[in-house]
Design a protein around this motif. Structure first.
Motif, PDB file in Angstrom:
ATOM      1  N   GLU B  97       0.838  -1.205   0.000  1.00  0.00           N
ATOM      2  CA  GLU B  97       0.000   0.000   0.000  1.00  0.00           C
ATOM      3  C   GLU B  97       0.879   1.265   0.000  1.00  0.00           C
ATOM      4  OE1 GLU B  97      -3.148  -0.048   2.887  1.00  0.00           O
ATOM      5  OE2 GLU B  97      -3.366   2.125   2.722  1.00  0.00           O
ATOM      6  N   THR B 101       1.079   4.175  -2.831  1.00  0.00           N
ATOM      7  CA  THR B 101       0.865   5.592  -2.515  1.00  0.00           C
ATOM      8  C   THR B 101       2.049   6.436  -2.978  1.00  0.00           C
ATOM      9  OG1 THR B 101      -0.172   4.758  -0.510  1.00  0.00           O
ATOM     10  CG2 THR B 101       0.101   7.120  -0.636  1.00  0.00           C
ATOM     11  N   GLU B 106      -1.554  10.668  -6.621  1.00  0.00           N
ATOM     12  CA  GLU B 106      -2.844  11.252  -7.013  1.00  0.00           C
ATOM     13  C   GLU B 106      -4.013  10.273  -6.839  1.00  0.00           C
ATOM     14  OE1 GLU B 106      -0.896   9.674 -10.793  1.00  0.00           O
ATOM     15  OE2 GLU B 106      -0.265  10.547  -8.893  1.00  0.00           O
ATOM     16  N   LEU B 107      -3.669   8.974  -6.698  1.00  0.00           N
ATOM     17  CA  LEU B 107      -4.733   7.962  -6.527  1.00  0.00           C
ATOM     18  C   LEU B 107      -4.908   7.537  -5.060  1.00  0.00           C
ATOM     19  CD1 LEU B 107      -3.901   5.676  -9.615  1.00  0.00           C
ATOM     20  CD2 LEU B 107      -5.714   7.379  -9.451  1.00  0.00           C
ATOM     21  N   LYS B 108      -4.265   8.254  -4.202  1.00  0.00           N
ATOM     22  CA  LYS B 108      -4.266   7.900  -2.776  1.00  0.00           C
ATOM     23  C   LYS B 108      -5.690   7.863  -2.194  1.00  0.00           C
ATOM     24  CE  LYS B 108      -2.154   9.293   1.566  1.00  0.00           C
ATOM     25  NZ  LYS B 108      -1.493  10.377   2.278  1.00  0.00           N
ATOM     26  N   TYR B 109      -6.546   8.771  -2.718  1.00  0.00           N
ATOM     27  CA  TYR B 109      -7.908   8.890  -2.184  1.00  0.00           C
ATOM     28  C   TYR B 109      -8.697   7.581  -2.332  1.00  0.00           C
ATOM     29  CZ  TYR B 109      -9.654   9.350  -6.961  1.00  0.00           C
ATOM     30  OH  TYR B 109      -9.970   9.106  -8.267  1.00  0.00           O
ATOM     31  N   ILE B 110      -8.354   6.804  -3.365  1.00  0.00           N
ATOM     32  CA  ILE B 110      -9.076   5.538  -3.580  1.00  0.00           C
ATOM     33  C   ILE B 110      -8.870   4.608  -2.375  1.00  0.00           C
ATOM     34  CG2 ILE B 110      -9.268   3.474  -5.051  1.00  0.00           C
ATOM     35  CD1 ILE B 110      -8.353   5.259  -7.396  1.00  0.00           C
ATOM     36  N   ASN B 112      -8.413   5.348   0.586  1.00  0.00           N
ATOM     37  CA  ASN B 112      -9.140   5.797   1.771  1.00  0.00           C
ATOM     38  C   ASN B 112     -10.509   5.124   1.889  1.00  0.00           C
ATOM     39  OD1 ASN B 112      -6.994   7.418   2.363  1.00  0.00           O
ATOM     40  ND2 ASN B 112      -7.849   9.222   1.326  1.00  0.00           N
ATOM     41  N   GLU B 113     -11.017   4.654   0.734  1.00  0.00           N
ATOM     42  CA  GLU B 113     -12.333   3.998   0.722  1.00  0.00           C
ATOM     43  C   GLU B 113     -12.264   2.616   1.388  1.00  0.00           C
ATOM     44  OE1 GLU B 113     -15.103   5.483  -0.767  1.00  0.00           O
ATOM     45  OE2 GLU B 113     -13.766   7.241  -0.965  1.00  0.00           O
TER      46      GLU B 113
END
Lengths: 225, 296
Positions: B97, B101, B106-110, B112-113
Motif C-alpha cells: 500500500e 501511494t 494522485e490515486l491515494k484517495y481511492i 481511503n475507501e
C-alpha cells in the motif's frame, strides 16, 4: 616477318573476303596493298593484328602463330604493331600529347620515358608545337600525323596504315607517305593500304593487289616477283 | 603501383566526366545503405536493450488473502536456497500500500475507501540468469501453481515480446535491405554499362595499342568501388547525424520508446558494416557489368 599460309576469311556463306592468300613479308619492307573498295584490303590488315581471325589457314607474325595466341596475350602482339586508321581514331577530349602517349601509358611506362618518347614521335611527324592542342583544333593532315605519331611512339616492329591518305589532298598525302618512308628507314616494316594510284606511281615500292579477296599480283620494286 | 595510381586517377576523371549520372547513383546507393543502416541500428539497439533487460528478470507472486506468514517464510527460505535465485523480497499488504501511494500519490484517495489494505502480500524474486531458460520458466510455473499463490507477474514476458519485436525488425530489415541492395547492384551494374558504352572508342583504341585486359578493366572496378564507398560514407554521415538529432528534436519519441531505443548507444560496427557493404556492392556490381559488357 609476316607470313600468310593459305589464308581464307569468310563472313557470308560461299563469299570470301580473303581467299587462299599465301605471302611472305620480310622485316623492314615497305609495301603498298591496293585494290578496289571491297577487295579485302582492310580484312587483310585486320588479320595481321588479329582484329579478325582467318576462317582457314595460318598467319605467323615474327614466328608467332596467331591461331595459337590466346586473347589474353593479344596485347603482346599489338605492342609490336603500330596501327594508323583512315578516320584517325583520336580521342577528342585528350590533347595531342595525351593521344600520342596512350600506348606508353597503357604499358605503364614512367613519366620521364613517356615524355621523351612522345616528343620524339611528335618531332618525327613535325607536330611538337601542337602538342597541347586538341585534335579538333588541328587540320585533317595534322590529325593523321598525330595518328602516325601514336602508332610509332612505342617503337613497333610493324606499321600498318589503312588508307592513311584517304581523306587528304595530294600534297598532304605525299607528305604523309614521306613520313612513313622516314619510319621505314629505321628498319620498321610498313604496310599501307591505298587505292590512290598517284601514290603508287610516286613511291615505287612492292605492291600487293587484291581483287575479290584474292591476291592477283605481287609486284616488286623492280617488277613482278 | 604506378598502374594502380593511373587507374585510380582515370576512374576519378571518368566519374567527373559523367557527373550527373554518377551523383544520382551515389544518392540512390546512399539512400539504400541508409535504410540498411537504420534497420541495423534498430535491431542492434533492441538486442542491446533486451540483453540489459534480462539481467533483471523479476517474478512477483501475489498470495491469497489470509495466508499464514509461516508458509510464506518457508517458501522464501526455500527460494533463497535455490541456485537460480539472486534475491527474494517480501512485501506485506501494508508495504504494498505504501509503495502504491508513493508511486501514484494522485490515486491515494481511492485507498481511503478501504478499511484495510486492498493489496495482497507478495514476494519479489530476482533471478541470477541473464537470459530466459527453461529452469527459470519451470520454477516460476511451479511456484505459480502453489495453493497459497493467487497470481503472478513476470517481466520475462516483456523481454520475450521485445525479442520477438527485435526478430521482426531484423527480418523486415533483411528483406527491405535485400531489395534495396539488389536495386543498388542493378544501378551500379547499369552505370558501369553506360560508362563502358560511353568509352567504347577509347577502349577499342586501348586494345589496339596493346593495353592488357586488366589495364582496361581496373578503372571500371575502381569506379564501382568508389561509388559504393562514397555512397556508404554519405549514408554513415546521414545516419550519424540523424541519431544525434533525434534526441534533440524528437524527445517524445524517446520517451515513447520507454528506453527500448537508446540514442546514446551508437555502435561503430554499423558504420563499418555500411562501408564494407557499400564498397563490396560497388565492386561486385562493376565486376558483373565488366564480365558482361567488356568482352574481347
Amino acid at each position: 616477318m609476316i607470313e600468310f599460309y593459305h589464308v581464307y576469311k569468310q563472313y557470308i556463306k560461299n563469299q570470301f573476303a580473303i581467299s587462299d592468300i599465301s605471302i611472305s613479308i620480310e622485316k623492314g619492307e615497305f609495301i603498298f596493298l591496293t585494290g578496289a573498295s571491297g577487295a579485302g584490303k582492310s580484312t587483310f590488315l585486320k588479320m595481321i593484328y588479329k582484329e579478325e581471325v582467318p576462317s582457314r589457314g595460318q598467319i605467323l607474325i615474327n614466328s608467332m602463330n596467331l591461331n595459337l595466341l590466346p586473347d589474353n596475350k593479344l596485347y603482346k602482339l599489338r605492342r609490336d604493331i603500330g596501327i594508323v586508321f583512315q578516320d584517325f581514331k583520336l580521342l577528342e577530349n585528350r590533347t595531342i600529347y595525351e593521344n600520342v602517349a596512350i600506348p606508353l601509358i597503357a604499358r605503364n611506362e614512367k613519366k620521364a620515358i613517356v615524355d621523351k618518347m612522345v616528343i620524339n614521335a611528335l618531332t618525327l611527324v613535325g607536330l611538337t608545337h601542337r602538342r597541347n592542342y586538341f585534335p579538333t583544333h588541328v587540320s585533317g593532315g595534322e590529325q593523321q600525323r598525330v595518328a602516325i605519331a601514336r602508332a610509332i611512339v612505342g617503337n613497333p616492329k610493324i606499321i600498318i596504315a589503312d588508307e592513311p591518305t584517304g581523306n587528304l589532298d595530294t600534297e598532304l598525302s605525299i607528305n604523309i607517305i614521306k613520313i612513313f618512308e622516314r619510319i621505314n628507314i629505321n628498319g620498321i616494316t610498313v604496310l599501307i593500304a591505298t587505292h590512290d594510284n598517284n601514290i603508287l606511281k610516286l613511291f615505287p615500292k612492292r605492291i600487293l593487289r587484291l581483287d575479290k579477296g584474292m591476291l592477283v599480283s605481287d609486284i616488286g620494286i623492280g617488277g613482278i616477283s | 603501383m604506378n598502374l594502380l595510381k593511373t587507374a585510380i586517377i582515370n576512374s576519378i576523371i571518368n566519374i567527373m566526366r559523367n557527373k550527373v549520372i554518377n551523383i544520382l547513383s551515389l544518392g540512390i546507393i546512399a539512400f539504400t545503405l541508409l535504410i540498411f543502416g537504420i534497420f541495423n541500428y534498430l535491431s542492434l539497439n533492441i538486442e542491446n536493450f533486451t540483453q540489459n533487460f534480462s539481467k533483471n528478470i523479476v517474478a512477483i507472486f501475489y498470495f491469497n488473502e489470509g495466508v499464514e506468514k509461516k508458509l510464506i517464510d518457508d517458501l522464501t527460505k526455500r527460494l533463497e536456497n535455490n541456485v537460480l535465485v539472486d534475491s527474494v523480497t517480501y512485501f506485506s499488504e501494508n508495504q504494498s500500500e505504501i509503495q502504491f501511494t508513493r508511486e501514484f500519490p494522485e490515486l491515494k484517495y481511492i485507498l481511503n475507501e478501504f478499511k484495510s489494505s486492498p493489496f495482497p502480500s507478495s514476494i519479489e524474486l530476482k533471478f541470477k540468469e541473464k537470459k530466459k531458460n527453461t529452469k527459470i520458466t519451470s520454477l516460476i510455473e511451479e511456484i505459480g501453481k502453489l495453493s497459497i499463490v493467487e497470481s503472478k507477474q513476470v517481466n520475462l514476458d516483456w523481454a520475450e515480446k521485445i525479442t520477438t519485436l527485435s526478430r521482426f525488425i531484423t527480418i523486415a530489415g533483411i528483406f527491405l535491405s535485400g531489395i534495396l541492395i539488389f536495386i543498388s547492384i542493378f544501378i551500379i551494374f547499369n552505370i558501369i554499362k553506360i560508362n563502358i558504352y560511353y568509352r567504347k572508342e577509347e577502349i577499342s583504341i586501348l586494345r589496339l595499342v596493346g593495353a592488357t585486359d586488366w589495364y582496361i578493366r581496373i578503372p571500371f572496378l575502381i569506379e564501382g568501388g568508389i561509388l559504393g564507398f562514397f555512397g556508404s560514407i554519405f549514408a554513415s554521415i546521414i545516419l550519424f547525424t540523424l541519431l544525434k538529432l533525434i534526441p534533440i528534436y524528437a524527445r517524445s519519441v524517446i520517451e515513447l520508446s520507454k528506453g527500448v531505443l537508446s540514442f546514446d548507444f551508437i555502435p561503430t560496427s554499423i558504420f563499418i558494416r555500411l562501408i564494407i557493404l557499400g564498397t563490396s556492392i560497388g565492386f561486385f556490381s562493376s565486376l558483373f557489368s565488366i564480365r558482361k559488357f567488356l568482352k574481347n
